[in-house]
Design a protein around this motif. Structure first.
Motif, PDB file in Angstrom:
ATOM      1  N   THR A  13     -25.535  15.031 -47.947  1.00  0.00           N
ATOM      2  CA  THR A  13     -24.127  14.852 -47.621  1.00  0.00           C
ATOM      3  C   THR A  13     -23.767  13.373 -47.519  1.00  0.00           C
ATOM      4  N   ASP A  14     -24.582  12.625 -46.806  1.00  0.00           N
ATOM      5  CA  ASP A  14     -24.332  11.188 -46.688  1.00  0.00           C
ATOM      6  C   ASP A  14     -24.377  10.508 -48.048  1.00  0.00           C
ATOM      7  N   MET A  15     -25.322  10.940 -48.890  1.00  0.00           N
ATOM      8  CA  MET A  15     -25.442  10.328 -50.218  1.00  0.00           C
ATOM      9  C   MET A  15     -24.206  10.617 -51.062  1.00  0.00           C
TER      10      MET A  15
ATOM     11  N   GLN B 122     -32.827   8.018 -37.118  1.00  0.00           N
ATOM     12  CA  GLN B 122     -34.012   8.820 -36.863  1.00  0.00           C
ATOM     13  C   GLN B 122     -33.736   9.881 -35.804  1.00  0.00           C
ATOM     14  N   PHE B 123     -32.843   9.572 -34.878  1.00  0.00           N
ATOM     15  CA  PHE B 123     -32.469  10.552 -33.869  1.00  0.00           C
ATOM     16  C   PHE B 123     -31.437  11.530 -34.410  1.00  0.00           C
ATOM     17  N   ASN B 124     -30.470  11.001 -35.155  1.00  0.00           N
ATOM     18  CA  ASN B 124     -29.310  11.790 -35.531  1.00  0.00           C
ATOM     19  C   ASN B 124     -29.663  12.713 -36.678  1.00  0.00           C
ATOM     20  N   LEU B 125     -30.047  13.938 -36.344  1.00  0.00           N
ATOM     21  CA  LEU B 125     -30.513  14.854 -37.371  1.00  0.00           C
ATOM     22  C   LEU B 125     -29.420  15.239 -38.353  1.00  0.00           C
ATOM     23  N   GLU B 126     -28.165  15.218 -37.949  1.00  0.00           N
ATOM     24  CA  GLU B 126     -27.073  15.601 -38.834  1.00  0.00           C
ATOM     25  C   GLU B 126     -26.229  14.407 -39.235  1.00  0.00           C
ATOM     26  N   ASN B 127     -25.893  13.558 -38.276  1.00  0.00           N
ATOM     27  CA  ASN B 127     -25.103  12.354 -38.539  1.00  0.00           C
ATOM     28  C   ASN B 127     -23.752  12.688 -39.166  1.00  0.00           C
ATOM     29  N   HIS B 128     -23.210  13.862 -38.848  1.00  0.00           N
ATOM     30  CA  HIS B 128     -21.926  14.280 -39.405  1.00  0.00           C
ATOM     31  C   HIS B 128     -20.842  14.124 -38.346  1.00  0.00           C
ATOM     32  N   GLU B 129     -20.329  12.949 -38.212  1.00  0.00           N
ATOM     33  CA  GLU B 129     -19.185  12.784 -37.354  1.00  0.00           C
ATOM     34  C   GLU B 129     -17.999  13.439 -38.050  1.00  0.00           C
TER      35      GLU B 129
END
Length: 994
Positions: A465-467, A968-975
């Protein structure tokens, strides 16, 4: 004899003297070099084929070598070169290539996992090889019905030893790609690494027995067998450790010379092999090299300076690839040539070879099952699917083929057996690599050996998703560039794979929904049990800690012995993520007790041993101090990430409380260390400070060279000077002296630059105060008359809901200096404490006289203020102490403004005292006001000062947390904003398809 004959002999003597060289040999040598170069080129082509098709690399190279050997008569001068190489002695392959391959594999292993699996590896690679050789020998004699004319029992066991050596490169690469556990990979790799040397030991032993039975060579006695076993299995590895130790000491003295470090590892690899095999020791060179590589993996890597480590690994990766390619190519050519010239292999042998392939797998299974009770007891547990893959993945490779060729060229053995040895070994190498190596992936998938939990799917979905979002951002940026106005953007999106990535994200979402029963919560991971949630948070915490430890080491802020222990403590904890964190206990067990060190303090007064005792104390306490402070610093940085972990907040808080408990234990121990050995700690801190300054100078110099500000001559001269100082610092002896308070005050950082007469006034106003453990020094709200410097012991300063632990040399408290005459915190002695009391009014008077001194006081007070008024501190509250201090000192300006002045906070700021207001807020309505102890967010518009203002103005945006740690902590990083952008991208692609 006539004159013509004498003249002719004279001419021959002239042409065949010591300097004579046959010109025809020169062309042959050139063709051989040319063929080997073409072989490496062929390897590069096959490497690309491997990337595209995932077909195992080693079987392809071996097959090409076989074809070259078989078709050499049709290849012209290349065929002639292949014929020359095909008749090279196989010992040359062992002497030149095998040491490199073994050292590289051992050097790059994960020492912690290997050590934990050591007993299982030794079982499989030691008695396992011997038992496997016997089983395979039995198969040759009893199931394939080879008579004594073909091979006797000893010869059958010799061939069994050759076929016991495994080379699972292709399988290990596949398992890593599929995500198999590191423990299982290391069990396969470790067994293959050690069984190469052990197989050669058994090969030599059974070969001697075979010759002795035929009356060739000396007799074999029981005592001789034990002596040979001891010499090969013990002396060889010990020699490897000794050579590794001296090599590591040498490497530690090399600063900034990648070439020397790289060559050092090569030279000691070959010297170890040759010393073991041919010099006085007469032991196993292969086991010695393996031992050398394991020692470097455990202790030598951290002896290599961080700036050289990457270069060394790059060079060894290249050499390993070149050697692996060359060995398989050479062995293939040799075997291919043998097939052409074969006269001793019959049609029935081909059927027996196919049958033996299945027997060999069964024997490997029986060998493993024989040790199954012990394998389950030690190391990491092995599941039933892993057992099957372990048996099936025992490929045969380079060393077995080389050993078979050594049998083949041994004229003391019967011709039929020699040819059978090469025939069966080549057949097993081809079959296991071509069949097992290519079908292992299907077997792994069929057995469901590798777990793929929902967390892994979510992690992968996050990456995709980030990519996609970043990809679309790049496309939009390029669309606005005039140099790309004619680009076909639909084709661009097709070429970069946008639609495929979107489809893969959709598939992952479906899989996650199925696992979680339709629940797609991004934040709480409701589909996980409590144990899984806690374990996942601990896993992330420990992984980040490992990364921080290495970062400290690479920046010269942590010694090699310290980082090795710290990383191992995390590795141990990673094996027990279902249990509460117990990191400090693991570290503490590695320290020498204080009571033992006190004996060394007594010994330092002795005439002969005093210097050694003092050296040991300094080194050991330096190690203890380094480990403890690094652990505390890195753990505190992890705590700042708490609110960014997108998992159940109660679970996150619980794990962070566990980590705080570990930090508290370490801080108590550090306080005891400071109290007990203050004179040594001062020397240690001096050394660390010197090292940090030198490393910073070196980094600054390298940056200037990259930017062209320093030419090569100046750079080399300055770099050599810094490097020599680093080496001198390693061996420098520091005096153990506790300075008087007068001298200490002169060196105290906040007093730097204060005129001597003012400093004398401060010193004269001081007096000493002593407090017992838990005794209150001052309480919040009481009248403040003194500021304190800790001379001995430690103090807990209660700042709001936080407790700041202050030790030797700390000042209590900067916040009280800027207050209204009342204590802003409560300080309590954490141990028996000695303080030097400084008069508050004298220091405030100095603040009025010196703006520099005043600025230092205010900046140091910020640490207290943001904890006292945490709700008003904004992003400053999320910064770790060290990062906050660096930011305040390097990227802020201390300012004072009168009423009605205009103030600009382009990048934000912090109000210490005063009040400002703005008539324009973010929404264009209302008035914004900011008062005492408050963070001011970045604004383009100016503020007006309502009340005399003392503040810090930021020169740059706040880098709250290193992004790599956060990710490394943020498994989803989907704000929300990222999720919305991704949704819009998905809709756009769907519309384009319609």
């Amino acid at each position: 004899m006539g004159e013509e004959d004498i003249h002719s002999e004279g001419e021959n003597a002239i042409h065949q003297d010591s300097l004579f060289r046959d010109e025809e040999k020169m062309e042959e040598s050139a063709n051989v070099a040319y063929l080997l170069t073409l072989g490496i080129l062929l390897g590069l082509i096959l490497r690309e084929v491997n990337k595209k098709t995932k077909f195992p690399y080693s079987p392809m190279v071996l097959t090409c070598g076989l074809l070259i050997g078989l078709l050499q008569s049709s290849l012209g001068y290349l065929g002639e070169s292949a014929s020359i190489l095909s008749h090279m002695h196989p010992h040359l392959i062992v002497f030149v290539f095998i040491p490199v391959l073994l050292f590289e594999s051992a050097f790059n292993c994960d020492w912690y996992v290997f050590k934990y699996q050591m007993i299982n590896i030794l079982l499989l690679a030691g008695p396992g090889v011997g038992w496997g050789a016997i089983l395979l020998g039995i198969v040759f004699k009893l199931f394939l019905f080879y008579s004594d004319e073909d091979m006797n029992w000893y010869q059958a066991f010799t061939l069994g030893s050759v076929l016991s050596a495994t080379d699972p490169v292709a399988v290990v690469a596949l398992l890593k790609e599929l995500g198999a556990s590191a423990a299982f990979n290391h069990l396969i790799e470790g067994e293959a690494l050690l069984n190469d040397g052990v197989a050669m030991v058994f090969f030599i032993f059974f070969n001697k027995l075979s010759k002795a039975a035929a009356g060739i060579g000396g007799g074999v006695t029981f005592g001789g067998v034990l002596l040979n076993f001891f010499r090969n299995s013990i002396v060889g590895p010990v020699l490897g450790v000794i050579v590794g130790f001296f090599g590591a000491l040498w490497a530690r003295r090399i600063v900034g010379d990648d070439v020397e470090v790289g060559w050092l590892t090569f030279v000691f690899t070959y010297l170890t092999f040759y010393w073991a095999e041919f010099c006085f020791f007469k032991t196993s060179g292969l086991l010695a090299v393996v031992s050398l590589g394991l020692f470097w993996s455990a202790f030598g890597k951290t002896k290599i300076r961080s700036e050289s480590e990457h270069a060394v690994h790059t060079v060894w990766s290249f050499v390993q690839y070149a050697c692996d390619t060359t060995v398989f190519l050479l062995v293939g050519m040799i075997v291919g040539t043998e097939v052409i010239e074969e006269r001793y292999i019959y049609t029935s042998d081909y059927f027996r070879m196919i049958l033996f392939y299945f027997f060999m797998i069964i024997c490997r299974y029986l060998m493993v099952i024989s040790f199954w009770p012990l394998l389950k007891k030690y190391g990491y547990p092995i599941s039933q699917p892993e057992l099957i893959v372990f048996v099936y993945g025992g490929l045969r490779g380079a060393l077995g083929l080389t050993l078979s060729l050594m049998v083949g060229c041994d004229s003391d053995l019967p011709p039929r057996f020699r040819h059978l040895a090469v025939f069966f070994t080549a057949g097993m190498a081809a079959l296991t690599n071509l069949v097992n190596g290519t079908t292992c992936k299907a077997l792994v998938n069929y057995l469901n050996m590798i777990e793929n939990p929902v967390i892994k799917k979510k992690v992968y979905k996050r990456y995709l998703t980030d990519m996609i979002v970043n990809q679309e951002d790049t496309i939009k940026e390029l669309q606005e560039d005039e140099h790309y106005v004619m680009a076909d953007w639909n084709q661009v999106k097709s070429l970069v794979g946008s639609q495929e990535y979107l489809q893969e994200v959709m598939n992952l979402e479906k899989e996650i929904k199925q696992i979680q029963g339709g629940n797609m919560s991004r934040i709480s991971y409701e589909g996980l049990t409590d144990s899984e949630t806690f374990g996942e948070v601990r896993y992330r915490v420990l992984t980040i800690l490992k990364g921080l430890y290495y970062s400290k080491f690479e920046h010269g802020q942590c010694d090699e012995d310290s980082v090795r222990l710290l990383v191992e403590s995390s590795d141990v904890a990673l094996d027990h993520t279902n249990s509460i964190l117990n990191i400090w206990e693991q570290l503490f067990q590695s320290f020498t007790s204080f009571s033992s060190i006190k004996y060394f303090f007594k010994a330092k007064e002795w005439t002969f041993l005093g210097g050694y005792a003092q050296q040991y104390i300094t080194k050991h306490l330096g190690f203890v101090y380094d480990v403890t402070t690094t652990f505390i610093s890195c753990s505190q940085e992890v705590l700042t990430l708490q609110q960014h972990i997108p998992m159940n907040k109660a679970a996150v808080k619980l794990i962070m409380d566990e980590l705080r408990g570990e930090i508290n234990k370490a801080e108590i121990y550090l306080g005891s260390l400071n109290d007990t050995f203050p004179e040594v700690i001062r020397a240690i801190q001096t050394k660390r400070a010197s090292h940090t300054v030198l490393m910073h100078q070196r980094y600054h110099l390298e940056e200037n060279q990259k930017n062209g500000l320093v030419d090569d001559k100046e750079f080399n001269s300055l770099k050599a000077n810094i490097d020599s100082r680093l080496v001198e610092l390693e061996n420098h002896s520091f005096d153990w002296q506790i300075p008087t308070f007068d001298a200490f005050a002169m060196e105290f950082p906040i007093f730097t630059g204060v005129p001597k007469e003012e400093l004398n006034t401060i010193v004269k106003s001081t007096y000493e105060k002593r407090y017992q453990q838990d005794e209150i020094i001052y309480e919040k709200g009481m009248t403040c008359q003194n500021i304190y410097i800790i001379q001995k012991g430690s103090v807990n300063d209660e700042v709001g809901s936080h407790i700041l632990k202050k030790g030797l040399g700390s000042l209590l408290s900067y916040a009280n200096l800027i207050g209204d005459g009342k204590c802003m915190t409560t300080a309590r002695a954490a141990s028996e404490t000695v303080l030097h009391s400084l008069n508050l009014n004298v220091l405030k008077s100095l603040m009025q006289k010196s703006q520099v001194f005043e600025q230092k006081i205010y900046i140091n007070a910020i640490e207290y203020l943001i904890k006292l008024f945490e709700s008003q501190a904004g992003p400053l509250a999320q910064m770790e102490v060290k990062g906050l201090g660096q930011f305040l000192r390097s990227k802020t300006q201390f300012k004072k403004f009168d009423v009605h002045s205009n103030v600009e906070f382009m990048f934000g700021g912090y109000i210490i005292k005063g009040e400002i207001q703005s008539c324009i807020s973010d929404d264009g309505e209302g008035i914004e006001r900011y008062r005492d102890y408050c963070y001011v967010p970045p604004r383009e518009n100016d503020f007006t000062v309502n009340k005399q203002l003392i503040c810090l103005v930021f020169d740059d945006a706040i880098d709250i947390i290193k992004q790599d740690r956060l990710e490394q902590f943020n498994l989803e990083n989907h704000e929300e904003i990222v999720q919305e952008r991704f949704s819009r991208i998905d809709i756009q692609h769907q519309q384009q398809e319609l």
